[in-house]
Design a protein around this motif. Sequence first.
Motif, PDB file in Angstrom:
ATOM      1  N   MET A 168      -0.115   8.893   1.179  1.00  0.00           N
ATOM      2  CA  MET A 168       1.187   8.919   1.478  1.00  0.00           C
ATOM      3  C   MET A 168       1.823   9.983   0.543  1.00  0.00           C
ATOM      4  SD  MET A 168       3.277   6.830   3.394  1.00  0.00           S
ATOM      5  CE  MET A 168       2.715   7.425   4.891  1.00  0.00           C
ATOM      6  N   THR A 169       2.720  11.164   1.201  1.00  0.00           N
ATOM      7  CA  THR A 169       3.386  11.793   0.164  1.00  0.00           C
ATOM      8  C   THR A 169       4.942  11.769   0.643  1.00  0.00           C
ATOM      9  OG1 THR A 169       1.451  13.061  -0.122  1.00  0.00           O
ATOM     10  CG2 THR A 169       3.500  14.270  -0.864  1.00  0.00           C
ATOM     11  N   GLN A 170       5.682  11.524  -0.443  1.00  0.00           N
ATOM     12  CA  GLN A 170       7.164  11.607  -0.082  1.00  0.00           C
ATOM     13  C   GLN A 170       7.797  12.313  -1.340  1.00  0.00           C
ATOM     14  OE1 GLN A 170       9.159   9.535   2.027  1.00  0.00           O
ATOM     15  NE2 GLN A 170       7.248   8.498   3.051  1.00  0.00           N
ATOM     16  N   THR A 171       8.853  13.016  -0.683  1.00  0.00           N
ATOM     17  CA  THR A 171       9.592  13.893  -1.770  1.00  0.00           C
ATOM     18  C   THR A 171      10.777  13.188  -1.940  1.00  0.00           C
ATOM     19  OG1 THR A 171       8.602  15.741  -1.257  1.00  0.00           O
ATOM     20  CG2 THR A 171      10.555  15.987  -2.074  1.00  0.00           C
ATOM     21  N   ALA A 172      11.097  12.660  -3.165  1.00  0.00           N
ATOM     22  CA  ALA A 172      12.226  12.499  -3.669  1.00  0.00           C
ATOM     23  C   ALA A 172      13.086  13.621  -4.446  1.00  0.00           C
ATOM     24  CB  ALA A 172      12.149  11.173  -4.807  1.00  0.00           C
ATOM     25  N   SER A 173      14.103  13.919  -3.819  1.00  0.00           N
ATOM     26  CA  SER A 173      15.045  14.890  -4.538  1.00  0.00           C
ATOM     27  C   SER A 173      16.269  13.920  -5.110  1.00  0.00           C
ATOM     28  CB  SER A 173      15.620  15.822  -3.620  1.00  0.00           C
ATOM     29  OG  SER A 173      16.313  15.295  -2.595  1.00  0.00           O
ATOM     30  N   ALA A 174      17.499  14.036  -4.571  1.00  0.00           N
ATOM     31  CA  ALA A 174      18.463  12.970  -5.119  1.00  0.00           C
ATOM     32  C   ALA A 174      18.265  12.022  -4.460  1.00  0.00           C
ATOM     33  CB  ALA A 174      19.712  13.711  -5.035  1.00  0.00           C
ATOM     34  N   VAL A 212      11.954   5.704   1.000  1.00  0.00           N
ATOM     35  CA  VAL A 212      10.919   4.496   0.648  1.00  0.00           C
ATOM     36  C   VAL A 212       9.865   4.805   1.552  1.00  0.00           C
ATOM     37  CG1 VAL A 212      10.531   2.346   0.442  1.00  0.00           C
ATOM     38  CG2 VAL A 212      12.792   3.024  -0.066  1.00  0.00           C
ATOM     39  N   PRO A 213       8.660   5.093   0.839  1.00  0.00           N
ATOM     40  CA  PRO A 213       7.377   5.332   1.805  1.00  0.00           C
ATOM     41  C   PRO A 213       6.663   3.945   2.103  1.00  0.00           C
ATOM     42  CG  PRO A 213       7.011   5.338  -0.549  1.00  0.00           C
ATOM     43  CD  PRO A 213       8.288   4.930  -0.576  1.00  0.00           C
ATOM     44  N   ASN A 214       5.645   3.951   3.080  1.00  0.00           N
ATOM     45  CA  ASN A 214       4.932   2.883   3.425  1.00  0.00           C
ATOM     46  C   ASN A 214       4.002   2.662   1.928  1.00  0.00           C
ATOM     47  OD1 ASN A 214       5.929   2.835   5.980  1.00  0.00           O
ATOM     48  ND2 ASN A 214       4.152   4.352   6.666  1.00  0.00           N
ATOM     49  N   ARG A 215       3.612   1.601   1.764  1.00  0.00           N
ATOM     50  CA  ARG A 215       2.902   1.113   0.824  1.00  0.00           C
ATOM     51  C   ARG A 215       1.299   0.803   1.124  1.00  0.00           C
ATOM     52  NH1 ARG A 215       6.959  -1.595  -3.464  1.00  0.00           N
ATOM     53  NH2 ARG A 215       8.197   0.089  -3.615  1.00  0.00           N
ATOM     54  N   ASP A 225      -4.856   9.275   2.437  1.00  0.00           N
ATOM     55  CA  ASP A 225      -3.567   8.270   2.453  1.00  0.00           C
ATOM     56  C   ASP A 225      -3.806   6.951   1.633  1.00  0.00           C
ATOM     57  OD1 ASP A 225      -1.983   9.856   3.754  1.00  0.00           O
ATOM     58  OD2 ASP A 225      -2.235   8.730   5.694  1.00  0.00           O
ATOM     59  N   ALA A 226      -5.072   7.141   0.688  1.00  0.00           N
ATOM     60  CA  ALA A 226      -5.481   5.934   0.004  1.00  0.00           C
ATOM     61  C   ALA A 226      -4.536   5.866  -1.147  1.00  0.00           C
ATOM     62  CB  ALA A 226      -6.861   5.850  -0.332  1.00  0.00           C
ATOM     63  N   VAL A 227      -3.586   6.779  -1.830  1.00  0.00           N
ATOM     64  CA  VAL A 227      -2.906   6.609  -2.831  1.00  0.00           C
ATOM     65  C   VAL A 227      -1.381   6.992  -2.578  1.00  0.00           C
ATOM     66  CG1 VAL A 227      -2.648   7.304  -5.147  1.00  0.00           C
ATOM     67  CG2 VAL A 227      -4.794   7.040  -4.140  1.00  0.00           C
ATOM     68  N   ASP A 228      -0.629   6.260  -2.843  1.00  0.00           N
ATOM     69  CA  ASP A 228       0.808   6.621  -2.746  1.00  0.00           C
ATOM     70  C   ASP A 228       1.231   7.643  -3.588  1.00  0.00           C
ATOM     71  OD1 ASP A 228       1.742   4.978  -0.830  1.00  0.00           O
ATOM     72  OD2 ASP A 228       2.510   3.358  -2.081  1.00  0.00           O
ATOM     73  N   ILE A 229       1.637   8.762  -3.279  1.00  0.00           N
ATOM     74  CA  ILE A 229       1.956   9.899  -4.075  1.00  0.00           C
ATOM     75  C   ILE A 229       3.393  10.391  -3.658  1.00  0.00           C
ATOM     76  CG2 ILE A 229       1.441  12.343  -4.888  1.00  0.00           C
ATOM     77  CD1 ILE A 229      -1.448  11.875  -4.082  1.00  0.00           C
ATOM     78  N   VAL A 230       4.253  10.189  -4.713  1.00  0.00           N
ATOM     79  CA  VAL A 230       5.669  10.403  -4.528  1.00  0.00           C
ATOM     80  C   VAL A 230       6.019  11.617  -5.305  1.00  0.00           C
ATOM     81  CG1 VAL A 230       7.916   9.455  -3.916  1.00  0.00           C
ATOM     82  CG2 VAL A 230       5.915   7.957  -4.817  1.00  0.00           C
TER      83      VAL A 230
END
Length: 836
Positions: free
Chosen positions: A1-7, A11-14, A45-50
């Motif tokens: 899972m890749t999410q980008t947090a700017s401001a 919330v991503p899937n876990r 997708d095995a690791v949550d990467i934000v």
Amino acid sequence: MTQTASATPTVPNRPAQGTSALVLVSHSRPLAEAVAALARQMTGDAVDIVCAAGAGDNGETLGTDAVAIAQAIESVDRPAGVVVLMDLGSALLSADLALELIPPEVRVNVRLTGCAFVEGAVAAAASASAGANAETIIREAANALMPKAAHLGEDTDGTAVLQASGDQPYDASGEATIPDPNGLHARPAARLVALAGTFDAEIFISDITRGAGPVQASSLVALSTLGSRGNDRLQVSARGPQANDAVKAMLQLIGGLTGADEISAPAVAPGSGVAQTSSRAVPVAPGVAFGPAVYFERTIPQVPTWKTEDTAAEIARLKRALSGARKSIGASSAGRTGSDIFVVQIALLRDPALVQRAEMLIASDHCNAAAAWQRAVTEAAEVYAQLDDPYLKAREADVHDAGRTVLRFLLGSEQAQLPKGAPCILIADDLAPSEAAQLDPAQFLGVIDRRGGPTSHAAILLRAAGIPSVAGAASLVPVEGARMAGLDGATGEVWVDPDAATQERVEQRRAAWRAARKAAAQDASGKVATRDGREIELWANVAGIADARAARQAGAVGIGLLRTEMLFLDRSEAPGEDEQVETLRGIFDIFVGYPIVVRTLDAGGDKQLPYLAMESEANPYLGVRGVRLCLERSELFETQFRAILRAGQGHDVRIMIPMIAEAPEIEQTRVVLDRAHQALVKAKVPHLWPVPLGTMIEVPAAALLAERLAAQTDFFSIGTNDLTQYVLAAERGHPHLGRYADAAHPAVLRMVQEVVEAGKTAGRPVSVCGEAAADPMTAALLVGLGVTRLSMGAASLGGIRQAMRKFSFAALEAAAHDALSKADAAGARVGLQSLI
Ligand code: PEP
Ligand code: MG
């Protein structure tokens, strides 16, 4: 899972709650996303990467945002851990700030790592997907640069030599935790560097806790860049013929870095308790001084620069200068208090980060030796200057100081001359350790350093010399032109050309300080009496020449514990008999006419000697340590006995055996001691004989059977450090069991009572030489139980002397008696409160 947090991160899937998550903090959103994509190639997708990247509403501007980082962390929070990787500069600051913004229950799961951003992220993701815990992930990420470093290490970047080089596997590896709360600051690091140099092995150290390294263990600069603090876990790895021994010895040394034998003073001068304010300087060494102001002008040698064709000749010149500088530093510091400070400088002059860098500049840029050296020194000093830790930052001055010594050899210039003449106040600009070491307290009444700080080595030397000093006084003292100056080294006050009334006040304050100092010096009596006349002897614990000197000055009337381990540690083979004799004589000579209790080698437990090839043990503290080891290696024991007997001739030396558990061990010890005596008789070597033989009470069995042991022993000395750990079954120095390390515990006090009674019945003196003797409240209980001789580090003698005078023995006896029936150590001390 890749999410980008700017401001505003989403919330991503876990998908992998049992797997650690990664947060990528970068100044650039595209960069973070690209790195995340690279990492995901390893893991799917095995690791949550934000990603928490970029600043502004959509993370479109370059920068980092602590709030966004905090949100990103919270979005993937889990017990398995969240590992945060950062790119550069303020990314670390923002991440640090983010930690303060998140709730404590989330913060405990978060680990920041200083690994390389790209390689580290890929390695971390791979490791996380394999189910590794956060610590392992950080280690993997830290090691991710190693293959690249193998190439960079040969290349032109001066910092590359700091990295571990080579991608060959290690032959040995192991881990240890640093117990010293100050972490791996310069002096312990210098000991590691020195030890590393004794092995035929390439040795590397990583800080697993910080995810820093690996770096070459032979480089002081490199070790400092790890930024290791107390309780950090270090990994030592090595390759080469002596890899195993090297790793074992390095781990042993790291595990033994308690900071207890450091001469350095606390960050703020003793007794000051005063923070720097705009109108005050930083207190460095207590005392009041006033007198004519004299400026210290250091002439900085002009370093000529030219291009050389004969690079080999320039490298040879540099090597000669380095060797000359090392010898000169070694010779001028030998045997003096603070000599370990100069060990740091000597280590710096062997440091590959400096030496290889300078050689490389000569070889590749054709620089002349002096110019190359100057550049290498400036670069290394900058590395220190950028560190956060004030202790490490202060080492910048050491690099410059040692660097100048080499330049003197290269350029044939003179050492900076201290002003000569009448007593004065010295005004300096960043006094160097080598300069501070030359100051004569009779001429230099006080020192005002316009720069510097309380943790510099110059400050430590000033404290050791007893010269009232302050630092960081730039805003209080003009660059030139001051005529009269005064200072209070305890409060940080500084006076420049004061009016007559102020001058009179300062002089009165100085007179009062001098009177108090004189009274304290006259009071350096080794015997002290309680209010109702019970006399207590104060002896000292000593581990070397500098300690012995300090102990004599502080008035100790004997050495109650001479720890001889210093002769055996940090080396690759056991010391010979002659070497031992020489070292022991140096110490005995300081205590001529006084009793000296020499403890035989107490190795094993936390003090492993690699050259003895001791078997590894599941519980080293319960293993072959102290007398058990010496009886197994009786040749080592006999050699030490011969050395003590030879050096002891003409002195009141007594021998003491550590870790005795039962009487047969004393009998066997006597056999070896007799053998040593017979050998000396046969060889017609003059020596001390007969010699009193004492028993250290550290094992509960010995305390309980003290009455039996008394028949075979001439005296007892209670080692409360070990006795406490064995009575309470709590390893000394264990990070979670500190509350048990308290000799005031009623169970320990009962053991002490047992030994005191046995000693009284059999007429055997009983002393205490563990740390309990140095703690006024615990010592008071020991005295109440009947102990009349306390042995402690020199620095504690004054405090114990004062404390004892406040008590009456009758009251202590009653308090100690009550303490025996309390529930714990805190309860045992309660009865003393009303007596102070
Ligand atoms: C002790 O155990 O109390 C002691 C003095 O010995 P060491 O601290 O050297 O083990
Ligand atoms: Mg002990």
